[in-house]
Design a protein around this motif. Structure first.
Motif, PDB file in Angstrom:
ATOM      1  N   ARG A 336       0.836  -1.200   0.000  1.00 37.37           N
ATOM      2  CA  ARG A 336       0.000   0.000   0.000  1.00 37.37           C
ATOM      3  C   ARG A 336       0.876   1.258   0.000  1.00 37.37           C
ATOM      4  O   ARG A 336       2.015   1.242   0.478  1.00 37.37           O
ATOM      5  N   TYR A 342      -5.439   4.508   5.988  1.00 40.28           N
ATOM      6  CA  TYR A 342      -6.239   3.391   5.487  1.00 40.28           C
ATOM      7  C   TYR A 342      -7.642   3.521   6.087  1.00 40.28           C
ATOM      8  O   TYR A 342      -7.887   3.124   7.209  1.00 40.28           O
ATOM      9  N   ARG A 347     -10.843  -0.410   4.060  1.00 47.24           N
ATOM     10  CA  ARG A 347     -10.331  -1.612   4.733  1.00 47.24           C
ATOM     11  C   ARG A 347     -11.305  -2.773   4.566  1.00 47.24           C
ATOM     12  O   ARG A 347     -10.899  -3.903   4.279  1.00 47.24           O
TER      13      ARG A 347
END
Length: 374
Positions: A336, A342, A347
């Motif tokens: 990532r 995130y 997620r």
């Protein structure tokens, strides 16, 4: 449910992307919103205190620059200090050699400590401790690499010797953590991402702290082989679940670890059986969804034990029953973009895409797996 064909296509894409980058010790020049365009890692001179060092300029955000020093430490330079504290250089970036780092550690810790070199480590320990600690760290790393490789996880060779520091007792360990401005309490050991060191102490029976050392050594191995990235936002259920998996001694023993019961984290399993009814996945499903969506439970002193236990269960299940999912979730999160938050919705989307199912179905499978464990 995601069709098997789609999942296999997604797995292939993850493996392809993973093959294009080097993590933990190198850099992926992919940037998220809020990051300034950057041509990739560049050698620089940068100021640490009153000393100039050579490093690798990794990335800029709106508030700071991230620089990796020759010994693997991560440093930040405030955005308003870039002009005065960081300068480009034509000198090629070369990681410090094992000998250079060994001399540096001897100067740092003094004559009361030995610095023992092994294949992958420099182990700082009180004089006269022999090979017990160096062999333990080597065994942990070797077992970690073997475990991950067999399950299809991308494992890379680090560019820096890993450093493990063993202090003579708990008081000395906390003094060292204070010196490095690491604020923790009631631990037997810790892996510090910024300085890339495991720190523990030799003030008690080895058996009493061995599980913690294996947990922290797994973190260090993960961050130094690219299984996790040192500079992106990896969900805590993944990083801590991996750490919990490597606490049992059987993980380091090829013979004993053939029996699943010996690979079980007994403390985590006992906690799950005590706090929820595993014959019904209702409680477990709620926890799976919470950990997939965010890391808040790991910061709550009331909930942290359950968070660690469920994280262990999730990663242990994948490693034992779904090697493809285990490898895909690790290979994906390791690649990532750096510095990118995130977000909760993303997620969940990524988890369900990689697992090929929704969180409720995953929790049902997990509950059945846990109920079948000895």
């Amino acid at each position: 449910m995601y069709p098997t064909k789609l999942r296999r296509w997604h797995s292939a894409m993850i493996r392809t992307c993973s093959a294009l980058v080097l993590l933990a010790c190198c850099w992926t020049p992919v940037f998220a919103n809020g990051l300034q365009p950057f041509r990739g890692p560049q050698p620089v001179r940068f100021l640490v205190g009153t000393n100039w060092q050579t490093g690798l300029h990794l990335i800029d955000s709106s508030t700071e620059s991230l620089v990796m020093a020759r010994d693997g430490w991560l440093h930040t330079v405030a955005a308003d200090s870039r002009q005065t504290k960081m300068q480009p250089t034509r000198k090629r970036f070369e990681p410090a050699s094992a000998m250079q780092m060994r001399n540096q550690l001897r100067a740092e810790f003094g004559s009361d400590f030995d610095v023992v070199a092994t294949q992958n480590f420099l182990v700082v320990q009180p004089r006269g401790r022999g090979d017990r600690w160096p062999e333990m760290f080597e065994d942990c790393h070797r077992s970690f690499v073997d475990f991950m490789t067999k399950r299809g996880v991308q494992v890379r060779h680090g560019r820096f010797p890993m450093v493990a520091v063993v202090l003579p007792d708990a008081r000395a360990m906390y003094a060292e953590l204070d010196r490095l401005k690491i604020d923790v309490s009631r631990v037997s050991g810790i892996y510090a991402n910024r300085c890339n060191r495991v720190m523990t102490h030799d003030g008690g029976r080895l058996a009493s702290i061995a599980a913690t050392v294996r947990h922290e050594a797994a973190h260090q191995s993960a961050f130094n082989t690219g299984v996790h990235s040192r500079v992106n936002d990896t969900p805590s259920w993944i990083t801590e679940g991996v750490g919990q998996m490597f606490e049992p001694a059987a993980i380091n023993s090829a013979g004993a670890s053939q029996r699943i019961g010996e690979r079980v984290n007994a403390e985590s399993m006992a906690h799950l059986r005590k706090t929820m009814t595993l014959r019904s996945s209702k409680d477990l499903a709620g926890w799976v969804q919470r950990l997939v969506d965010g890391d808040e439970a790991f910061r709550d002193p009331v909930e942290v034990h359950t968070a660690y236990s469920v994280a262990w269960a999730m990663m242990f299940y994948l490693s034992e029953r779904d090697n493809e999912g285990f490898a895909d979730i690790l290979n994906f999160t390791a690649t990532r973009p750096p510095f990118e938050t995130y977000r909760r919705g993303q997620r969940r989307i990524d988890f369900e895409r990689i697992m090929g199912t929704d969180t409720l179905t995953f929790a049902n499978r997990l509950a059945r797996f846990l109920n079948d464990l000895p």
